[in-house]
Design an enzyme around this catalytic site. Structure first.
Site, PDB file in Angstrom:
ATOM      1  N   SER A  42       0.830  -1.200   0.000  1.00 20.52           N
ATOM      2  CA  SER A  42       0.000   0.000   0.000  1.00 20.52           C
ATOM      3  C   SER A  42       0.870   1.258   0.000  1.00 20.52           C
ATOM      4  O   SER A  42       1.736   1.406  -0.858  1.00 20.52           O
ATOM      5  CB  SER A  42      -0.964  -0.048   1.192  1.00 20.52           C
ATOM      6  OG  SER A  42      -1.975   0.921   1.048  1.00 20.52           O
ATOM      7  N   ASP A  60      -5.448  -3.648  -3.078  1.00 22.64           N
ATOM      8  CA  ASP A  60      -4.514  -3.273  -2.024  1.00 22.64           C
ATOM      9  C   ASP A  60      -3.895  -4.516  -1.379  1.00 22.64           C
ATOM     10  O   ASP A  60      -4.603  -5.434  -0.969  1.00 22.64           O
ATOM     11  CB  ASP A  60      -5.245  -2.441  -0.970  1.00 22.64           C
ATOM     12  CG  ASP A  60      -4.299  -1.741  -0.013  1.00 22.64           C
ATOM     13  OD1 ASP A  60      -3.435  -2.412   0.574  1.00 22.64           O
ATOM     14  OD2 ASP A  60      -4.428  -0.504   0.143  1.00 22.64           O
TER      15      ASP A  60
END
Length: 568
Positions: A219, A338
């Site tokens: 991320s 993600d």
């Protein structure tokens, strides 16, 4: 190649005893006929003894497929293929031989670059032409590596280089740690704007003198890690990260809103902000080896990306569900989200890639655990009344988005606890809980919190010996233990290496020698000998039956081997 080998030997010397062997060195030490096939067994025995004595033996092959080059390939645990990064990625003759052979040693591509030259480009072409390569590294080399000095002058220059300690931050030191299993990895977790603290921690890490050989992230950590792997400079990292975090146009975000079937935004504006940072940079071109993590929702699995378009996989690793649509992998079309949904702090991945120590920076959200016990049922109207009535007691109840987020990160919690308890991981979490996931406008404040925390932690590490332990060879204790059991001292001896002398190949003598000749030379008083080689030698160094058999064998091959005696 000689300059590269000497440079690598200098870096390896900081890890353990290192011996450099070339065909010229072998001929000087063992005789001009030492590489002949008839002496295969004798040379193999001597090389085996050198590998027992030294932590690392560095074999430098010839430029062509000579018997010595073949010997180097057979002896090697790892074969380094050297290339000049600015040249065409043509496959050489020796490489074609390696590709078609059954050599089981690990093969790594090392691309050399001028330290003041342009950044690496086109690495994918080198790798595509060499599918048998297991790993590649970029080395930014000092000017002396490309020196056009003659060989004697080159060795004279490196004698002065060897008088100084190697720079632990140099690319050659990184290569030395990677080759010996002593790599130090930096792993950056996900957490939105809290990830800005990683910029400050990286600054503190550099100031503490801790080298980084591998960078990984998830991320926001994938973004910060990519910037560090590309720049290798904390000042430039901060400037670029701050520009991305604070200068995004609100107007562009509003225009990027869409009918929320898959997500609230189309992703075009976010894509533009990431692609403008990395352009067409490929992961393979980064100076520090790098990886990031995404969640493959097509295959319901974790993906580890070590090659391909840098901005695309950074964007994929930052694709929060509901805000951004999944990114379609350009390789296979799989939908990537993600990486925090499956592994928010991939220290275990770095470990599996060969890191000895992993410095893991956790900036994830700390879940509230003191929630309101509302019983068996829950009315939304009751919650609304509690929140609107200023006199009512506050309740802590999760909303739908928070419940979804917690469900998504359930598997990460267990993985995180496993990482924190592992011996290889140095876990760090700065005091960033008061900042929200979208507080990018507080970049400077969050980065400073990370810097102060990192400075405190690394200062303690330096004083308590943690840093020195990180840099210590992981095989050093085992090596010294095995060496202490395989070595005896013999103060009455006047020679240093029985194995070398027994293995020495002298030219064939025409006349018959009736008496044994003595090996005349000057040596130091104290001598270290392998007990394997002395197991058949008496304290007065008298000839045993095995030595007599050795001389008999040598007479049959018309070669003469000088024997060694101690002082009378």
């Amino acid at each position: 190649m000689t300059a590269f080998t000497l440079e690598l030997q200098h870096a390896l010397s900081a890890i353990g005893p290192t011996l450099l062997l070339t065909s010229d060195i072998i001929k000087q030490r063992l005789g001009t006929a030492a590489l002949d096939s008839v002496h295969e067994y004798r040379l193999s025995s001597w090389l085996g003894q050198q590998e027992d004595i030294h932590r690392i033996v560095l074999y430098q092959s010839d430029g062509t497929l000579t018997p010595w080059t073949q010997r180097c390939i057979r002896q090697a645990d790892c074969i380094l293929i050297l290339g000049l990064g600015e040249m065409e990625p043509t496959v050489g003759e020796l490489e074609r031989m390696l590709e078609g052979s059954a050599v089981r040693a690990q093969k790594q591509l090392v691309l050399l670059h001028h330290e003041d030259g342009p950044p690496p480009r086109g690495t994918a072409e080198w790798l595509n032409m060499r599918s048998w390569i297991s790993r590649h590294l970029h080395l930014s080399c000092p000017r002396r590596v490309f020196s056009r000095r003659s060989l004697p002058k080159l060795r004279e220059m490196y004698q002065r280089v060897f008088e100084k300690l190697p720079d632990r931050h140099s690319d050659f030191s990184r290569l030395a740690r990677v080759l010996t299993g002593n790599a130090i990895a930096l792993v950056l977790g996900g957490g939105g704007a809290r990830g800005c603290s990683q910029v400050g921690i990286i600054r503190a890490l550099c100031e503490a003198g801790i080298p980084v050989d591998l960078v990984g992230g998830t991320s926001i950590g994938s973004l910060m890690g990519a910037l560090f792997a590309e720049e290798r400079n904390h000042s430039r990292l901060r400037v670029r990260a701050r520009e991305w975090a604070t200068f995004g146009s609100v107007f562009k975000r509003i225009l990027d809103l869409t009918y929320p079937v898959t997500s609230m935004f189309t992703g075009a504006s976010f894509n533009s902000s990431i692609s403008s940072m990395f352009k067409d940079k490929q992961i393979e071109d980064l100076l520090i080896p790098y990886f990031n993590i995404t969640t493959d929702i097509t295959a319901s699995s974790m993906r580890v990306h070590t090659d391909g378009s840098l901005w695309r996989y950074v964007r994929a690793s930052m694709s929060l569900s509901g805000y951004l649509p999944p990114l379609c992998d350009p390789k296979d079309g799989h939908l990537l989200m993600d990486g925090g949904y499956i592994n928010n702090l991939p220290a275990d991945v770095a470990r599996s890639m060969g890191a000895k120590v992993v410095i893991a920076i956790d900036v994830g959200n700390q879940d509230e655990t003191s929630l309101t016990n509302y019983g068996d049922s829950l009315s939304g109207w009751w919650l609304l009344w509690k929140r609107l009535n200023p006199m009512a007691e506050r309740v802590k109840v999760l909303n739908m988005a928070e419940i979804q987020t917690r469900l998504a990160y359930v598997c990460c919690v267990r993985q995180l606890e496993s990482v924190k308890e592992s011996e290889y991981c140095e876990y760090i979490r700065p005091a960033i809980d008061r900042f929200g996931t979208l507080d990018f406008g507080k970049f400077d404040e969050i980065a400073d919190v990370g810097y102060q925390h990192g400075k405190t932690v690394f200062d303690v590490w330096c004083r308590s010996g943690v840093v020195e332990k990180m840099l210590k060879d992981r095989h050093q204790e085992e090596f010294h233990k095995s060496r202490s059991t395989n070595v005896v001292t013999c103060p009455n001896a006047s020679f240093t290496d029985l194995a070398e002398i027994v293995s020495r190949i002298e030219p064939v003598k025409q006349a018959v020698v009736e008496e044994e000749s003595e090996y005349q030379t000057d040596y130091e008083d104290d001598v270290v000998l392998s007990d394997f080689d002395l197991s058949n030698a008496s304290s007065e160094h008298e000839h045993t039956e095995e030595e007599e058999e050795l001389h008999t064998d040598e007479e049959e091959t018309a070669d003469t081997v000088d024997t060694v005696r101690g002082p009378k």
